[in-house]
Scaffold this motif. Structure first.
Motif, mmCIF file in Angstrom:
data_model
loop_
_atom_site.group_PDB
_atom_site.id
_atom_site.type_symbol
_atom_site.label_atom_id
_atom_site.label_comp_id
_atom_site.label_asym_id
_atom_site.label_seq_id
_atom_site.Cartn_x
_atom_site.Cartn_y
_atom_site.Cartn_z
ATOM 1 N N LYS A 15 0.872 -1.177 0.000
ATOM 2 C CA LYS A 15 0.000 0.000 0.000
ATOM 3 C C LYS A 15 0.902 1.218 0.000
ATOM 4 O O LYS A 15 2.118 1.104 0.243
ATOM 5 N N THR A 16 0.328 2.362 -0.295
ATOM 6 C CA THR A 16 1.117 3.588 -0.267
ATOM 7 C C THR A 16 1.282 4.032 1.188
ATOM 8 O O THR A 16 0.293 4.341 1.853
ATOM 9 N N VAL A 17 2.530 4.024 1.643
ATOM 10 C CA VAL A 17 2.844 4.478 3.010
ATOM 11 C C VAL A 17 3.056 5.987 2.947
ATOM 12 O O VAL A 17 3.711 6.491 2.037
ATOM 13 N N ARG A 18 2.464 6.734 3.884
ATOM 14 C CA ARG A 18 2.610 8.192 3.823
ATOM 15 C C ARG A 18 3.313 8.794 5.041
ATOM 16 O O ARG A 18 3.392 10.000 5.191
ATOM 17 N N ARG A 19 3.868 7.920 5.886
ATOM 18 C CA ARG A 19 4.726 8.417 6.963
ATOM 19 C C ARG A 19 5.632 7.282 7.429
ATOM 20 O O ARG A 19 5.155 6.173 7.713
ATOM 21 N N TYR A 20 6.943 7.571 7.488
ATOM 22 C CA TYR A 20 7.934 6.563 7.876
ATOM 23 C C TYR A 20 8.521 6.879 9.243
ATOM 24 O O TYR A 20 8.551 8.037 9.676
ATOM 25 N N THR A 21 9.042 5.834 9.901
ATOM 26 C CA THR A 21 9.778 6.052 11.152
ATOM 27 C C THR A 21 11.172 6.579 10.791
ATOM 28 O O THR A 21 11.567 6.576 9.619
ATOM 29 N N ASP A 22 11.931 6.987 11.812
ATOM 30 C CA ASP A 22 13.291 7.506 11.573
ATOM 31 C C ASP A 22 14.307 6.379 11.365
ATOM 32 O O ASP A 22 15.477 6.652 11.091
ATOM 33 N N GLU A 23 13.871 5.134 11.511
ATOM 34 C CA GLU A 23 14.823 4.008 11.450
ATOM 35 C C GLU A 23 15.471 3.908 10.066
ATOM 36 O O GLU A 23 14.766 3.806 9.047
ATOM 37 N N PRO A 24 16.817 3.933 10.018
ATOM 38 C CA PRO A 24 17.469 3.814 8.711
ATOM 39 C C PRO A 24 17.338 2.393 8.155
ATOM 40 O O PRO A 24 17.164 1.438 8.918
ATOM 41 N N VAL A 25 17.406 2.262 6.841
ATOM 42 C CA VAL A 25 17.321 0.936 6.215
ATOM 43 C C VAL A 25 18.750 0.458 5.936
ATOM 44 O O VAL A 25 19.520 1.176 5.282
ATOM 45 N N PRO A 26 19.118 -0.748 6.438
ATOM 46 C CA PRO A 26 20.478 -1.234 6.178
ATOM 47 C C PRO A 26 20.756 -1.338 4.674
ATOM 48 O O PRO A 26 19.858 -1.680 3.896
ATOM 49 N N LYS A 27 22.007 -1.038 4.305
ATOM 50 C CA LYS A 27 22.379 -1.037 2.887
ATOM 51 C C LYS A 27 22.055 -2.388 2.228
ATOM 52 O O LYS A 27 21.614 -2.437 1.075
ATOM 53 N N GLU A 28 22.265 -3.497 2.978
ATOM 54 C CA GLU A 28 22.016 -4.839 2.406
ATOM 55 C C GLU A 28 20.548 -5.014 2.007
ATOM 56 O O GLU A 28 20.237 -5.625 0.992
ATOM 57 N N VAL A 29 19.652 -4.451 2.852
ATOM 58 C CA VAL A 29 18.218 -4.562 2.555
ATOM 59 C C VAL A 29 17.895 -3.741 1.297
ATOM 60 O O VAL A 29 17.164 -4.203 0.404
ATOM 61 N N ILE A 30 18.472 -2.538 1.203
ATOM 62 C CA ILE A 30 18.233 -1.706 0.004
ATOM 63 C C ILE A 30 18.709 -2.466 -1.234
ATOM 64 O O ILE A 30 18.016 -2.536 -2.258
ATOM 65 N N LEU A 31 19.888 -3.080 -1.110
ATOM 66 C CA LEU A 31 20.433 -3.808 -2.271
ATOM 67 C C LEU A 31 19.574 -5.012 -2.626
ATOM 68 O O LEU A 31 19.350 -5.291 -3.810
ATOM 69 N N ASP A 32 19.056 -5.734 -1.621
ATOM 70 C CA ASP A 32 18.173 -6.879 -1.899
ATOM 71 C C ASP A 32 16.937 -6.429 -2.677
ATOM 72 O O ASP A 32 16.515 -7.085 -3.637
ATOM 73 N N VAL A 33 16.361 -5.295 -2.246
ATOM 74 C CA VAL A 33 15.164 -4.764 -2.925
ATOM 75 C C VAL A 33 15.519 -4.403 -4.371
ATOM 76 O O VAL A 33 14.793 -4.759 -5.316
ATOM 77 N N LEU A 34 16.651 -3.711 -4.543
ATOM 78 C CA LEU A 34 17.029 -3.269 -5.891
ATOM 79 C C LEU A 34 17.358 -4.452 -6.803
ATOM 80 O O LEU A 34 17.057 -4.441 -7.995
ATOM 81 N N ARG A 35 17.940 -5.502 -6.212
ATOM 82 C CA ARG A 35 18.263 -6.697 -7.019
ATOM 83 C C ARG A 35 16.988 -7.379 -7.492
ATOM 84 O O ARG A 35 16.900 -7.848 -8.621
ATOM 85 N N ASP A 36 15.965 -7.429 -6.617
ATOM 86 C CA ASP A 36 14.696 -8.041 -7.028
ATOM 87 C C ASP A 36 13.976 -7.165 -8.056
ATOM 88 O O ASP A 36 13.425 -7.673 -9.038
ATOM 89 N N ALA A 37 13.978 -5.853 -7.837
ATOM 90 C CA ALA A 37 13.313 -4.948 -8.786
ATOM 91 C C ALA A 37 13.926 -5.087 -10.180
ATOM 92 O O ALA A 37 13.243 -5.024 -11.202
ATOM 93 N N GLN A 38 15.230 -5.323 -10.204
ATOM 94 C CA GLN A 38 15.988 -5.429 -11.464
ATOM 95 C C GLN A 38 15.507 -6.602 -12.327
ATOM 96 O O GLN A 38 15.800 -6.680 -13.510
ATOM 97 N N LYS A 39 14.741 -7.517 -11.713
ATOM 98 C CA LYS A 39 14.243 -8.678 -12.467
ATOM 99 C C LYS A 39 13.038 -8.319 -13.327
ATOM 100 O O LYS A 39 12.444 -9.188 -13.972
ATOM 101 N N ALA A 40 12.659 -7.046 -13.349
ATOM 102 C CA ALA A 40 11.508 -6.606 -14.159
ATOM 103 C C ALA A 40 11.752 -6.890 -15.638
ATOM 104 O O ALA A 40 12.877 -6.745 -16.125
#
Ligand SMILES: Cc1cc2nc3c(=O)[nH]c(=O)nc-3n(C[C@H](O)[C@H](O)[C@H](O)COP(=O)(O)O)c2cc1C
Length: 220
Positions: free
Chosen positions: A9-34
């Motif tokens: 769903k569209t999230v419209r407010r986030y917590t201050d918690e940073p996202v670990p670089k590994e998690v960002i990379l996992d997301v980007l690697r999966d998105a790349q399968k488009a």
């Protein structure tokens, strides 16, 4: 609710918690399968986090607070939406405001809600999806498919996401701070991070028209 399509769903407010670089990379690697035209993978994605994103957020809020008009967009809107789509959009805006606890005549709360867009919803990660200017609608379609993949990949890896046309309101700031060259057309921004589950902006749940309204069955 295990289905990815139900969970996103569209999230419209986030917590201050940073996202670990590994998690960002996992997301980007999966998105790349488009899928894309002949596997051209034409998307050029600028991912802003940390200090760089904070500079951008500050610049956006300054522009918004000083009532700077949005720049000419690389993605023009239609002059008018057909009535039946405008009606759906109006119903959707009304639902979002109502479920967020913002009344129709509360202009202060509405302005604060709109300003939240220019704070990038407090997201710790912002991805700006771009495309070489020489390309055509086929490649814009590829970027749209990529955007969908990116948001579902975020869900899969425990992140919330926000597609936001508002985030590309000031392309000159994006180009300056993220060093996006002129030959990259800026299509849309997708914010990501951990959803602030207690925030009223995250209460809305969207609905869809019945499939029969948008699908033209022939022979089924
Ligand atoms: C291209 C695009 C641009 C959008 N821009 C914004 C935006 O600027 N601000 C916002 O709050 N939501 C924005 N949205 C989110 C839509 O309002 C949202 O997807 C729709 O209401 C359905 O809700 P859902 O994503 O929670 O299912 C955008 C969505 C898309 C696909």
């Amino acid at each position: 609710m295990s289905n990815l399509f139900d969970k996103r769903k569209t999230v419209r407010r986030y917590t201050d918690e940073p996202v670990p670089k590994e998690v960002i990379l996992d997301v980007l690697r999966d998105a790349q399968k488009a899928p894309s035209w002949a596997n051209s993978q034409p998307w050029e994605v600028y991912v802003a986090t940390g200090e760089t994103l904070e500079r951008l957020r500050k610049a956006y809020l300054e522009a918004y607070d000083s009532q700077q008009a949005p720049d000419d967009s690389d993605m023009p809107k239609p002059k008018a939406w057909p009535d039946y789509l405008q009606e759906r959009m109006n119903a959707s805006y009304a639902r979002v405001f109502e479920q967020s606890g913002i009344s129709r005549d509360d202009e202060k709360a509405r302005a604060e809600n709109w300003r939240n867009n220019f704070a990038f919803f407090n997201a710790p990660v912002a991805a700006f999806l771009c495309l070489d200017r020489s390309l055509t609608e086929w490649s814009t379609l590829d970027v749209g498919i990529y955007a969908g993949n990116l948001m579902l990949a975020a869900t899969q890896h425990g992140l919330g996401s926000t597609p936001a046309a508002s985030s590309v309101s000031y392309p000159h700031l994006l180009r300056e701070i993220l060093e996006i060259p002129e030959h990259h057309r800026i299509i849309v921004g997708i914010m990501m991070g951990y959803e602030d589950k207690n925030h009223p902006y995250n209460r809305p749940s969207s609905i869809r028209v019945p499939v029969e309204e948008t699908i033209h069955f022939r022979g089924l």
